[in-house]
Write an enzyme that holds these catalytic residues in place. Structure first.
Site, PDB file in Angstrom:
ATOM      1  CG  PHE A  98      -3.584 -21.131 -11.291  1.00  0.00           C
ATOM      2  CD1 PHE A  98      -3.830 -21.593 -10.198  1.00  0.00           C
ATOM      3  CD2 PHE A  98      -5.129 -20.758 -11.114  1.00  0.00           C
ATOM      4  CE1 PHE A  98      -5.092 -22.085  -8.893  1.00  0.00           C
ATOM      5  CE2 PHE A  98      -6.455 -20.238 -10.452  1.00  0.00           C
ATOM      6  CZ  PHE A  98      -6.381 -21.342  -9.099  1.00  0.00           C
ATOM      7  CE1 TYR A 158      -8.324 -15.702 -21.353  1.00  0.00           C
ATOM      8  CE2 TYR A 158      -9.771 -14.519 -20.710  1.00  0.00           C
ATOM      9  CZ  TYR A 158      -8.627 -15.977 -20.809  1.00  0.00           C
ATOM     10  OH  TYR A 158      -8.904 -16.983 -19.909  1.00  0.00           O
ATOM     11  CE1 TYR A 171     -11.401 -27.809 -36.909  1.00  0.00           C
ATOM     12  CE2 TYR A 171     -11.011 -30.498 -36.239  1.00  0.00           C
ATOM     13  CZ  TYR A 171     -10.321 -28.948 -36.538  1.00  0.00           C
ATOM     14  OH  TYR A 171      -8.839 -28.398 -37.634  1.00  0.00           O
TER      15      TYR A 171
END
Ligand code: UDP
Length: 327
Positions: free
Chosen positions: A12, A146, A160
């Protein structure tokens, strides 16, 4: 010409981002393994010379030939129904998939924007949610797969940034809706609209006093685009602060669809956040962004999209199985 890789490109949000970046004159490589995405969302790009598609699972090492300027990491199941059906894949794409996307950004010296979520705030004890709120997540609840995957995504992205100097952006996306949502993804807007179209009663979970704040996809994608081009590397909420209870929202849907559906009540899924509303002051200040499309207009456009689906597509809507969700 800037070159962007979008993971989750057939989903989506991913597909709308493809459209946005192409419209801004970029060349776009879409990547998806089509677990929850669909080629129909990007079928209109097939003949676009600036678009190419790679069918790949980002949990495995990602190889892309040549230069990359931007990576937008949007691959992930995103509706409660999906991540309950495929919990391990959800955890893996948030962890391994994000690690691979960051590794690719480092190797290509590309800027990377990762998709986080309001779910990292869990069932929030601070309202509206500001970016400095740490959240209230049940690690072992049904939504934990999730929520924790996305919390890990934020942590590894910051690692990172700090340790490898990768140029990173983190967007916290709040409930977003619009054309190309899957009618059967279980989320409240496709659920209610599908029910209205099929002449079924609208299922409100709990007493409907829980709140959400819905952002139209066009606004969401504009906010994400501005964040991508900004120089801000800490998380930014992008969502619409116009909050409504699910019961009032069901009534709005009945008015919009001009149907005479009744509202029926079903049990509230476990750990369903009771309230959710973004504080968007940061986005306003840093990105000069705020939503432009009011719910009435966004819902009207979304409903005409769902109504345009064929009878076959409407039939595909599975019976939603909430058994594991509610225990
Ligand atoms: N909801 C509902 N009926 C439905 C589907 C969802 O009342 O048929 C409720 C759900 O319990 C939640 C809200 O609508 O409180 C938004 O749910 P959704 O799955 O869209 O996303 P969430 O914000 O919970 O991730």
């Amino acid at each position: 010409m800037k070159i962007a890789l979008i993971t989750g490109a057939a989903g989506f949000l991913g597909s709308h981002l493809c459209d946005k970046l192409l419209a801004k004159g970029m060349s776009v490589i879409g990547m998806d393994n089509l677990i929850t995405g669909s080629m129909s969302n990007i079928a209109h790009l097939e003949t676009n010379p600036n678009f190419s598609f790679i069918n790949h699972d980002v949990c495995k090492h990602i190889t892309v030939e040549g230069r990359l300027d931007y990576i937008l990491h949007f691959a992930s199941p995103a509706s409660p129904i999906d991540y309950l059906k495929i919990p391990i894949q959800t955890l893996k794409v948030g962890a391994l998939g994000t690690h691979n996307a960051l590794g690719l950004a480092r190797a290509k010296n590309a800027r990377i924007l990762v998709a986080s979520t309001s779910e990292i705030y869990g069932d929030p004890l601070v309202h509206p949610q500001t970016e400095d709120y740490f959240g209230n997540v049940n690690t072992i609840g049904p939504r934990g797969v999730y929520d924790e995957a996305k919390r890990y995504l934020e942590s590894i992205t910051m690692a990172y940034h700090r340790y490898h100097g990768v140029d990173t952006r983190i967007v916290r996306i709040f409930n977003t809706y619009g054309p190309r949502m899957r009618l059967n993804d279980g989320r409240v807007i496709p659920a209610f609209m599908g029910q209205a179209i099929r002449g079924e009663d609208l299922t409100v979970f709990g007493d409907g006093s829980q709140t959400r704040s819905f952002c139209f996809v066009e606004d969401e994608v504009e906010g994400i685009y501005r964040l991508l081009l900004s120089d801000y590397h800490l998380p930014v909420n992008i969502g619409n602060p116009d909050e409504i209870s699910i019961l009032d929202f069901a009534q709005e849907i009945i008015e919009l669809t001009e149907t005479d559906q009744k509202i029926v009540y079903e049990p509230l899924p476990k750990n369903d956040p009771l309230q959710r509303k973004p504080d968007i002051n940061k986005a306003k200040q840093i990105l000069d962004w705020e939503p432009q499309i009011r719910r009435k207009e966004g819902m009207r456009r979304t409903y005409s999209y769902f109504k345009s689906l064929t009878k076959e597509e409407l039939k595909k809507v599975e019976h939603r199985d909430f058994t594991s969700f509610k225990t």
